[in-house]
Design an enzyme around this catalytic site. Structure first.
Site, short mmCIF file in Angstrom:
data_model
loop_
_atom_site.label_atom_id
_atom_site.label_comp_id
_atom_site.label_asym_id
_atom_site.label_seq_id
_atom_site.Cartn_x
_atom_site.Cartn_y
_atom_site.Cartn_z
N ASN A 158 -12.16 25.14 -25.95
CA ASN A 158 -13.08 24.89 -27.11
C ASN A 158 -13.07 23.33 -27.28
OD1 ASN A 158 -10.53 24.86 -27.99
ND2 ASN A 158 -11.07 26.15 -29.89
N TYR A 159 -12.13 22.82 -26.96
CA TYR A 159 -12.10 21.32 -27.30
C TYR A 159 -11.38 20.80 -25.80
CZ TYR A 159 -13.00 21.49 -32.12
OH TYR A 159 -13.39 21.65 -33.47
N GLY A 235 -3.99 30.28 -25.81
CA GLY A 235 -3.83 31.58 -26.21
C GLY A 235 -2.20 31.88 -25.73
N ASP A 236 -2.35 33.22 -25.60
CA ASP A 236 -0.99 33.85 -25.18
C ASP A 236 -0.44 33.35 -23.88
OD1 ASP A 236 -1.29 35.52 -27.20
OD2 ASP A 236 -1.93 37.41 -26.03
N GLU A 253 0.18 25.23 -29.27
CA GLU A 253 -0.68 25.30 -30.12
C GLU A 253 -1.61 26.51 -29.75
OE1 GLU A 253 -3.78 26.28 -32.03
OE2 GLU A 253 -4.59 23.97 -31.58
N CYS A 287 -9.49 27.46 -33.40
CA CYS A 287 -8.09 28.02 -33.79
C CYS A 287 -7.90 27.92 -35.46
CB CYS A 287 -6.89 27.46 -33.01
SG CYS A 287 -6.73 25.75 -32.90
O1 G3H Z 1 -9.34 25.23 -31.79
C1 G3H Z 1 -8.44 24.33 -32.03
C2 G3H Z 1 -8.42 23.04 -32.71
O2 G3H Z 1 -7.18 22.38 -32.75
C3 G3H Z 1 -9.11 23.08 -33.96
O3 G3H Z 1 -9.59 21.82 -34.21
O4 G3H Z 1 -9.92 22.20 -36.97
O5 G3H Z 1 -11.12 20.27 -35.61
O6 G3H Z 1 -11.85 22.67 -35.30
P1 G3H Z 1 -10.55 21.65 -35.48
#
Ligand code: G3H
Length: 478
Positions: A158-159, A235-236, A253, A287
């Site tokens: 996602n990032y 994730g898991d 994380e 997340c």
């Molecule tokens: O998806 C996990 C990221 O650490 C969330 O970052 O709060 O900038 O979207 P964000």
């Protein structure tokens, strides 16, 4: 093979000897998009050896020079933002606007890391022996920070770029080298970022990037004796990695089920705005997304009405068109999200919008009157579907937050600041936001999860500190 993206070792883009590749599917079209190298365990060894050798020399490079390299990287990345963002759009279906933000934010993060690193790493400690009972003033201790060695960085889809550099920047400024394992979806965007590292002129081998199948190189890499630290977001899998990892520092994380608590005296317009932004941006695939709303029964109807009005305004479609809601990452993910919604519906929850899905594109849904026996009350959908639990007391909401294994962030909406602080203390999560949706940034803030949401704390300052050890030299006077 010109069609397969090579892996990066010792400063060179190198074809894998496996002759195999892993396919990346465009989540929007479901068509095959890119191929990345399916590297072998021998190639992991090659990367680790190269990282080890480069780190020994890098640790001796003056801090100001390390910082200079990072500033150069930040500038090159910002220069390359369209190319990298374009990959993010195609590979992880992030809308163009957000993809650009991810790259620019990453450049800023690297610049800040370089500056903060100069300050943090230049500070040591000087202690004398005489405060401790029984000692004379005949020992001087000089304590300073030294690097850990080779840091294994594993960012999520996602990032892929931002959460790669949030590990690489702190690791490098602290004198470590990095083995990067990009996620499959997002790998090509991440490899472009690695090419920026290449162009910035870092020494060969300081950052190596390996790609491939988890089943082939996953455990092998995370349990490799040459790895001295693992920084993982995902994730898991992170729980499995933690159980198998050796005696090395871990930074994990692993997702969240961020609870949003709305009290009777809350500014409902403000709460609704944050709930929609927090719950539905990047189609809920953060997340830190708002993942469950616990609202006091007396204001629930009004809040739901305001949320629904805002959901109506969200645009749904393809990332190239900069839509608010874009396809989720995979068919497996879309099926999982659908399963959670069906379970809630069967058990009596009220869907305020009609369920609609085309391929991986899911229209936003607000699921009201969710009860604790529904899976969506506890599980993380990672999609544009948000459950609402109507509560009779604040304690009920706090209990719901604390009963979940996930404990990344949470938030509370109320105009009573004393109450807000007491509730923040009572909510057992890594961060509680008062009158705003959860978020990781600004990126120098500490960022951490409790329970199954993670190990250690991130954010630029904490990551730099985590990626060093203290070394003491004691001068013994006669
Ligand atoms: O998806 C996990 C990221 O650490 C969330 O970052 O709060 O900038 O979207 P964000």
């Amino acid at each position: 093979d010109g069609d397969v993206f090579k892996y990066y070792v010792d400063g060179a883009w190198t074809p894998t000897t496996s002759g195999k590749s892993v396919g990346i599917i465009n989540p929007s079209t479901l068509k095959s998009l890119f191929k990345i190298s399916a590297c072998t365990q021998d190639e992991v060894n090659k990367c680790v050896d190269s990282c080890k050798a480069a780190q020994k020399l890098w640790a001796k490079v003056p801090l100001w020079k390390r910082a200079e390299h990072l500033h150069k990287l930040a500038a090159i990345m910002k220069d390359q933002k369209i190319t990298i963002a374009d990959c993010l759009v195609k590979e992880v279906a992030k809308c163009m606007k957000d993809a650009m933000v991810e790259v620019v934010r990453s450049g800023d993060l690297i610049d800040y890391t370089a500056e903060e690193g100069i300050r943090i790493l230049s500070e040591g400690k000087f202690l004398t022996s005489d405060p401790f009972p029984g000692n004379e003033r005949n020992k001087y201790c000089l304590a300073s920070k030294i690097p850990l060695g080779v840091v294994l960085a594993i960012p999520p889809f996602n990032y892929p770029v931002n959460l790669a550099v949030s590990k690489i920047g702190p690791a490098l400024i602290a004198g470590n080298s990095v083995l990067l394992k990009p996620p499959t979806q997002g790998a090509v965007a991440t490899l472009h970022m690695v090419h920026c590292i290449h162009m910035a002129g870092f020494p060969n081998g300081l950052v190596n990037a390996i790609t491939g199948k988890g089943s082939e190189i996953g455990d092998y890499t995370t349990t490799h004796p040459g790895i001295n630290c693992i920084s993982f977001t995902g994730g898991d899998t992170g729980i499995a990695i933690s159980k198998k990892a050796g005696m090395i520092p871990l930074q994990m994380e692993l997702g969240g089920k961020d609870t949003c608590l709305v009290l009777e005296d809350a500014d409902l317009e403000l709460a609704a705005t944050h709930i929609v932004k927090g719950g539905y941006s990047y189609s809920g695939q953060r997340c830190t997304a708002v993942k469950v709303v616990c609202v006091m029964e007396s204001v629930a109807d009004e809040l739901v009405k305001k949320i629904n009005e805002k959901i109506k305004k969200l645009t749904v479609g393809m990332p190239e068109k900069d839509c608010d809601i874009t396809p989720v990452i995979s068919e497996t993910s879309a099926n999982f999200i659908q399963g959670l919604v069906e379970d809630a519906k069967e058990k009596g929850a009220k869907l305020h919008q009609e369920w609609k899905r085309e391929g991986n594109l899911i229209w936003p849904v607000l699921i009201d009157k969710v009860l604790p026996d529904m899976r969506i009350a506890w599980e993380e959908p990672f999609g544009p579907v948000l459950p609402i639990i109507r509560i009779k007391s604040v304690e009920e909401g706090i209990h719901h937050c604390n009963a979940n294994n996930f404990a990344l962030q949470g938030c509370v909406f109320t105009k009573n600041i004393d109450k807000a602080i007491m509730i923040s203390d009572a909510m057992e999560s890594g961060t509680i936001q008062i009158n705003a949706a959860p978020a990781r940034g600004p990126d120098h803030f500490p960022f951490q999860g409790l329970r199954d949401s993670g190990i250690g704390s991130q954010g630029i300052i904490n990551s730099i500190n985590m990626m060093c050890k203290t070394k003491s030299t004691v001068i013994n006077l006669p």
